[in-house]
Write an enzyme that holds these catalytic residues in place. Structure first.
Site, short mmCIF file in Angstrom:
data_model
loop_
_atom_site.label_atom_id
_atom_site.label_comp_id
_atom_site.label_asym_id
_atom_site.label_seq_id
_atom_site.Cartn_x
_atom_site.Cartn_y
_atom_site.Cartn_z
N ILE A 12 0.84 -1.20 0.00
CA ILE A 12 0.00 0.00 0.00
C ILE A 12 0.88 1.26 0.00
CG2 ILE A 12 -1.80 1.27 1.24
CD1 ILE A 12 -2.73 -1.40 -0.05
N HIS A 49 -7.91 -10.73 -6.82
CA HIS A 49 -9.30 -11.19 -6.73
C HIS A 49 -10.19 -10.51 -7.76
CE1 HIS A 49 -8.91 -13.38 -2.87
NE2 HIS A 49 -7.99 -12.46 -2.59
N ARG A 310 -2.75 -10.82 8.76
CA ARG A 310 -3.56 -9.81 8.07
C ARG A 310 -4.00 -8.72 9.05
NH1 ARG A 310 -5.02 -15.39 7.50
NH2 ARG A 310 -7.05 -15.37 6.51
N ILE A 335 -6.14 -2.64 5.96
CA ILE A 335 -6.11 -3.18 4.59
C ILE A 335 -5.80 -4.68 4.66
CG2 ILE A 335 -5.22 -2.88 2.25
CD1 ILE A 335 -6.47 -0.32 3.36
N CYS A 402 18.39 -24.42 -8.35
CA CYS A 402 16.99 -24.85 -8.41
C CYS A 402 16.17 -23.95 -9.33
CB CYS A 402 16.37 -24.86 -7.03
SG CYS A 402 17.23 -25.90 -5.85
N CYS A 442 22.97 -22.10 -2.67
CA CYS A 442 23.32 -20.73 -3.08
C CYS A 442 23.48 -19.79 -1.90
CB CYS A 442 22.32 -20.19 -4.09
SG CYS A 442 20.65 -19.99 -3.44
#
Lengths: 477, 122, 419
Positions: A12, A49, A310, A335, A402, A442
C-alpha cells in the site's frame, strides 16, 4: 521540509509513493524494517481477486474491482508477473451452488468482469485436478495471481526513479501538529512535512491513535500456508476457492505467479501482530481442506510453510480517510484481503483525498510511469541467453541451481535503487533460494555477493530483519 | 580402571559394539569383527587416542583455508590443546596435499598435514 | 556446437570416477562439466577422515579422496570445464550449459549423469514456530565453516542424526561452539554408530532419540528450541518438553538426489530412490545415458559411489564403441522384498557381461540377519550379517554366470535368524 511522508513500505505504501510521485512534491517513505516488503505484503495468497465476494457498496468492493481492472496495464508498465489465470469457487453440493449463485449476483452488482456459473464438466476442463465431488463453480476470468514481491519492489523503484526518498530502519514514534504541518518523529530523526499517510498495515491503528483517531482497531489474524515444489504432475492452472459455508471460508489451492502450487490460509485471530509462527495443527487443517478441492495434493512435496498476519479491521471495511483530529494526516488502515489487488486503486483514492484536502496538483516534469524488471536468464530463449551473457558475463554464472538464477540477476537486485540488502531480499526479487533447496547451495554464495556489493563484512549480512545476522564470526582470523 | 567397559568401535563404518573385560593384566575384547577393532579397544582402555581434522588460514591462496588433519592419532585429552595450537598458524599458498604444515604438534609425535592442494591466487 | 563422445555432468566423486574409467576403456573425447569453481564436489567440504577404506585401504579426508581422482583426471588429460551449469538435456543427447563465457551447446554420443544430491530443508519437516535466521542445513554450515571460514554460531542444536549433522556436531565443538544436543525423531540414529561414538560421545553431546523439535523460538534470530519425546507414531508426548537456548539450528534430515535435468529430459525416476531408474549396466531409460553416485540414490560411503561410477563409466565407453550391454537382451526387474526399502539397479540385464552389482538398504534396524537374493523363487545367494541398519547400504555383487540366463525377477529379502 517534506510535502508528504508515507509511513510503511508494504504494497500500500509503495503504491501510494508511486502514484504521488507524478506530482512535483518532496516525498519520503519510512519503513521500520531493514528492507521494504517485510510484513503482510510478503506473506499472503498473492491473489488478484475478481471482487465478487465483497459487500456491494463497500470500499473494499470499489477498490477491489477498480484495482483488478488496473493490473493488466500496471504489470506492463512496471514489468512484474501478473497471470490472469482465472478463479473458481467450487461447489460440492446443490446447496453450495445456491451460494455460488449469490456470489454471482453480488459480483454482477459489484460490476465484476468475466463472471460465469459453470457445470462440473467445464470445471474439469479448466482444472483437471479438481475433485470429482465438485458439482459446479463460479468462474471468474478476470482473477489472477501476482508476484507480490516484485509488484511492491517495482512500485518503490519506480517511485524512487521519480524522486521519492526511502528511509529504512526508520520507525515512527510520534506525530506532532505544528505551524508547518506535521512533525514526524522517528528513531532516525524527525521529518517536517505537510501530509502524512498512514499505510502502516498491522500497525495502522496505533498510528491513527498517534493522530488522535480511534475509529478502528486491528484484529491481527494469522494465516498459515504450505508451498509445494514445482512439479509438472502437481501443476494447478487456476485459483481454486471453496464455497464459504457456516463452517468457514474454506481454503484456497492456487498456482503461484511462478508455477508452484500453494494451499492456505487458516484464519485465526491472534493477540499480537508479531506472531508469524506456524503450527502443525493449522497445517493439518489446510491439508485436509485442500484435499477436498484437489485430492492428490501431497504434503511430501512441500518446500516451505509460512504464516502471514492480516491487518483485519474491526469495522469490516478498509479505513481510508482524512483524520478528523490532525489536519494533513490521512489513514489507510485495516487493509486486509483484498488489499493486494486493491493497492493501485487505494493509491488513487488517497490521491483524491489529498487533493480534496488542499494538495496542489503541479506535475512532476520528470515523471516516468515505467520501470523495467530484472531480466531472468531462465526465461530467455537460447539466443537471448547468449546475447545477455555476451553483454554481461555475470548472467552466465548460475548461483541458484533450483531456479536457475545468475550472479548478474543477484547483482542487479542489490544495485537497484530500492535494492536488496538481505538474503531474503535477494530471494524475493530474483528467486535465488526460493526453490526446492531453499538456499542450501546458493546461500553461502548470496552472502558473499551481498557482502561484496554492499561493501560490508559477511558477518553483517542479514537474512531479512534487522536482528537476523547469519554469520557469527570469522574462523582462524 | 573399571574391569568391564562397553563402547562402539570407530575404526570403520561397521561400528561394532565392543565389550572389554580386564583379567589380570590383559584386556579381553568381545564383539569385534576384525583385528583392528581389538587393537582399538585395548588402546581405548589404556589411553584413548583420536585423529582430528581442522583448517588453517592461508595467505595468498585460491581459498582462505586449507583443510588439515593429524597424520597420527593424538591423545584424546589433548584434542583441544592441539586445536588451539593449529589456530595460531598461518600458511602461504601454494600448498600440496600431504605437506607437513606443523611438525610434531605439541610433542605428540603427530604432524599436521594438508589434505588438499591450494593453488596460489592469481 | 561442440561434440564429445562422452559428457559427464558433475565433477564430484561419481563424475570423476566415471570419466576416469571411460578414459581407461579407450574413450579419448570426454568432457566433465562442473558447476562449482573446482572439481571434487561435496568432498571438498568434508574435511574429516573416513573416506577410502575400501578403495585405498586407508582413511583419507574428503579433499584427499577427491584429489586422488582429480590427479588421475589431470594425468589422463581428461578435459573439464568449471563454473558451468547444465540447464538442459534433450532427447537427442544435446546439452545446453551456461557459463560466464556464454551459452554452450554440446552434443554427446553418451552421457553420464552425476549431479549428486541436495539436503532436505526446514520446509520438508514443517517445524512449529518462527522461521528465523540461524536455521541452516548442516551441509551449508559445513561449507561456510570449512571452505569460507565463516562460523554460523556458538550455541548449537542439531535436528536429525544424519552423518553430516554428527560430523558437524564435532566440528563445531572443536571450533569452540557449544553443541547442546542432537534431536532425532526415530528410535534409532540415521547416522553411523562410529560417528555417534566419535562425534557425540567423545564430546558429551547428548543424542535425544524419539524426540522432535516442538517449537522454534525467536522471530529475527533463533533463540532456542523446545524439544519433546514422541510416541511410536511420532506424536508428541505431553509433559516431556525441554527447552534449549541456541543461536543455531542445523538440520541433518536427509538428502535428495538432484534430478531436475533428468526429469526434464523425460528420464524415468524411481519412487523410493528419487533417482533415475537404471539397468545393471547403469543405463537410464534414455539410451546411452548412464547414471551413478548420489544422483542415482544416496550413498553413505563414497567408496561405493566410486565402485558404482566405474560401472557407469565402463558401460558408457562400451556404448560409444558400439557395444550396448542392454541391447536386445531381456531385462528383469529387481524387487525389494521383505525388510528391504529399495534395490539398485532397478533392472538386471539377462546375460549382462559384467554381472550386476546390487545395492540396497534395510527398512529398519535388524540384529543377525540372512540376506537372500532370489531369482523367482530360487535362492541364488545368501549373506549373513551380524546387524543391518537403514543408514548402511549393502552391496552384493552377482557374477555374469549368476545372471546368465535370467528368466524371472530378482528379489532381495532380509530374514532375521534369531537373537
Amino acid at each position: 521540509m517534506y510535502d508528504i511522508i508515507i509511513v510503511g513500505g508494504g504494497v500500500i505504501g509503495c503504491s501510494i509513493a508511486r502514484t504521488l510521485s507524478k506530482y512535483d512534491k518532496k516525498i519520503g517513505l519510512i519503513e521500520k524494517n531493514y528492507e521494504i516488503c517485510q510484513e503482510t505484503t510478503k506473506a499472503n495468497s498473492a491473489i488478484v481477486h475478481g471482487g465478487y465476494d465483497c459487500k456491494p457498496g463497500s470500499l473494499k468492493a470499489k477498490m477491489n474491482v477498480k484495482g483488478n481492472s488496473m493490473f493488466p496495464e500496471l504489470s506492463k508498465d512496471l514489468d512484474f508477473t501478473f497471470n490472469k489465470i482465472g478463479s473458481l469457487v467450487l461447489a460440492f453440493s446443490e446447496d453450495e451452488m445456491k451460494t455460488v449463485e449469490e456470489l454471482y449476483n453480488r459480483g454482477i452488482e459489484n460490476k465484476v468482469q468475466g463472471l460465469e456459473i459453470i457445470d462440473a464438466k467445464r470445471v474439469k476442463e479448466i482444472e483437471p485436478k479438481v475433485s470429482d465431488q465438485v458439482v459446479g463453480a463460479l468462474y471468474c476470468a478476470s482473477a489472477g495471481v501476482v508476484d507480490p514481491f516484485n509488484l511492491t519492489y517495482a512500485m518503490m523503484e519506480n517511485a524512487m526513479d521519480n524522486g521519492v526518498e526511502l528511509f529504512t530502519e526508520t520507525e515512527l514514534i510520534g506525530l506532532e501538529k505544528n505551524h508547518d504541518g506535521i512533525l514526524v518523529k522517528t528513531n532516525n530523526g524527525d521529518f517536517q512535512t505537510k501530509y502524512v499517510i498512514n499505510a502502516a498495515g498491522l500497525y495502522s491503528d496505533k498510528i491513527a491513535n498517534m493522530g488522535g483517531d480511534y475509529d478502528f482497531n486491528i484484529i491481527p489474524t494469522k494465516g498459515v500456508y504450505r508451498l509445494f515444489d514445482k512439479k509438472k504432475s502437481d501443476t494447478i492452472n487456476t485459483v481454486l476457492f471453496q464455497t464459504p459455508t457456516e463452517r468457514g471460508k474454506g481454503v484456497l489451492v492456487t498456482a503461484t505467479y511462478d508455477g508452484n502450487t500453494m494451499i492456505g490460509p487458516t484464519s485465526d485471530k491472534i493477540g499480537t501482530v508479531e506472531d508469524t509462527t506456524t503450527e502443525s495443527e493449522s497445517l493439518a487443517i489446510i491439508d485436509k481442506l485442500g484435499k477436498l478441492s484437489v485430492p492428490d495434493l501431497n504434503p511430501k512435496n512441500t518446500i516451505r510453510v509460512f504464516t502471514g498476519v492480516r491487518a483485519k479491521p474491526n469495522t469490516g471495511d478498509f479505513m481510508i480517510y482524512a483524520s478528523k483530529n490532525m489536519e494533513g494526516l490521512v489513514h489507510c488502515g485495516g487493509i486486509e484481503s483484498p488489499g493486494l489487488v486493491s493497492a493501485p486503486a487505494i493509491a488513487e483514492y488517497v490521491e483524491e483525498i489529498l487533493i480534496e484536502n488542499g494538495m496542489d496538483t503541479k506535475k512532476n516534469p520528470n515523471y516516468n510511469p515505467k520501470r523495467k524488471g530484472i531480466v531472468r536468464i531462465s526465461e530467455l530463449s537460447t539466443e537471448e541467453k547468449s546475447e545477455k551473457i555476451k553483454e554481461n558475463p555475470a548472467y552466465g554464472k548460475i548461483i541458484c541451481r533450483c531456479e536457475t538464477v545468475s550472479e548478474g540477476e543477484i547483482i542487479e537486485a542489490i544495485r537497484r535503487n530500492a535494492g536488496a540488502k538481505t538474503v531474503d531480499g535477494v530471494k524475493r526479487r530474483v528467486r535465488a533460494g526460493m526453490g526446492r533447496c531453499q538456499g542450501g547451495f546458493c546461500g553461502p554464495r548470496v552472502i558473499e555477493i551481498l557482502a561484496r556489493e554492499l561493501n560490508i563484512d559477511p558477518t553483517e549480512v542479514r537474512k531479512d530483519l534487522s536482528g537476523s545476522k547469519i554469520v557469527e564470526r570469522h574462523l582462524k582470523k | 580402571m573399571e574391569n568391564k567397559k562397553e563402547f562402539t568401535c570407530i575404526v570403520c563404518p561397521v561400528g561394532c559394539h565392543l565389550t572389554v573385560t580386564k583379567e589380570e593384566n590383559q584386556y579381553n575384547v568381545n564383539g569385534n569383527t576384525c583385528k583392528r577393532g581389538e587393537i582399538y579397544a585395548q588402546q581405548e582402555m589404556i589411553a584413548p587416542k583420536r585423529n582430528i581434522a581442522s583448517t588453517i588460514r592461508v595467505e595468498d591462496g585460491f581459498l582462505n583455508l586449507v583443510p588439515v588433519k593429524t597424520d597420527k592419532q593424538i591423545p584424546k585429552e589433548m584434542i583441544f590443546d592441539v586445536m588451539k595450537e593449529i589456530n595460531k598458524y598461518r600458511v602461504t599458498a601454494p600448498i600440496k596435499v600431504g605437506d607437513i604444515l606443523i611438525e610434531n604438534i605439541l610433542g605428540t609425535g603427530s604432524n599436521i598435514v594438508a589434505t588438499r592442494n591450494i593453488a596460489k591466487n592469481n | 556446437m561442440l561434440n564429445y563422445d562422452l559428457v559427464v555432468i558433475g565433477g564430484g566423486p561419481a563424475g570423476l570416477a566415471a570419466a576416469v574409467e571411460a578414459k581407461k576403456n579407450g574413450i579419448d573425447s570426454i568432457l566433465i562439466i562442473e558447476r562449482d569453481r573446482e572439481l571434487g564436489g561435496i568432498l571438498n567440504q568434508c574435511i574429516h577422515s573416513g573416506f577410502g577404506l575400501h578403495e585405498f585401504k586407508e582413511e583419507l579426508a574428503g579433499p584427499e579422496y577427491a584429489q586422488r581422482f582429480i590427479d588421475q583426471v589431470n594425468e589422463l588429460g581428461i578435459e573439464y570445464i568449471l563454473n558451468t551449469m547444465v540447464i538442459e538435456l534433450n532427447k537427442d543427447k544435446e546439452i545446453i550449459a551456461l557459463s560466464e563465457d556464454g551459452l554452450i551447446n554440446i552434443g554427446a554420443k553418451s552421457i553420464v549423469l552425476a549431479m549428486g544430491c541436495r539436503e532436505r530443508t526446514a520446509g520438508a519437516v514443517a517445524m512449529n514456530g518462527y522461521r528465523p535466521a540461524g536455521v541452516y542445513t548442516a551441509g551449508m554450515a559445513q561449507r561456510m565453516m570449512n571452505m569460507e571460514g565463516l562460523m554460523v554460531g556458538k550455541e548449537v542444536v542439531i535436528y536429525g542424526s544424519g552423518d553430516i549433522g554428527l560430523i558437524m556436531a564435532r566440528r563445531m565443538t572443536l571450533e569452540g561452539a557449544k553443541v547442546k544436543c542432537v534431536v532425532e525423531i526415530s528410535p534409532q540414529s540415521s547416522g553411523l554408530n562410529r560417528n555417534i561414538a566419535q562425534c557425540l560421545n567423545d564430546y558429551d553431546i547428548p543424542l535425544y532419540l524419539s524426540h522432535n523439535i516442538n517449537k522454534v523460538h525467536g522471530k529475527e534470530k533463533i533463540e532456542g528450541v523446545t524439544i519433546c519425546k514422541v510416541d511410536e507414531k511420532w506424536q508428541p508426548i505431553k509433559g516431556t518438553e525441554q527447552y534449549f537456548s541456541c543461536d543455531t539450528l542445523l538440520l541433518s534430515i536427509g538428502l535428495i538426489p538432484e534430478n531436475e535435468l533428468t526429469v526434464n529430459a523425460g528420464i524415468e525416476i524411481g519412487e523410493v530412490t528419487n533417482g533415475p531408474k537404471v539397468k545393471s549396466n547403469m543405463e537410464t531409460s534414455m539410451e546411452g545415458v548412464f547414471s551413478c553416485g548420489n544422483v542415482l540414490h544416496v550413498h553413505d560411503i563414497v567408496d561405493f559411489v566410486t565402485k558404482e561410477s566405474r560401472v557407469a563409466g565402463k558401460n558408457a565407453a562400451d556404448y560409444i564403441k558400439g557395444i550396448n550391454d542392454s541391447d536386445g537382451k531381456k531385462l528383469f526387474e529387481t524387487e525389494a522384498g521383505n525388510g528391504v526399502s529399495y534395490v539398485i539397479p532397478n533392472y538386471v540385464v539377462s546375460g549382462g557381461k559384467d554381472g550386476a552389482n546390487l545395492y540396497f538398504r534395510s527398512r529398519k534396524p535388524y540384529k543377525k540377519v540372512e540376506v537372500k537374493v532370489l531369482i523367482g523363487d530360487k535362492v541364488i545367494k545368501t549373506k549373513k550379517m551380524p546387524a543391518m541398519i537403514p543408514s548402511e547400504m549393502v552391496n552384493i555383487p552377482l557374477s555374469p554366470e549368476e545372471i546368465a540366463n535370467l528368466n524371472d525377477k530378482i528379489k532381495v529379502e532380509v530374514k532375521e535368524i534369531g537373537k
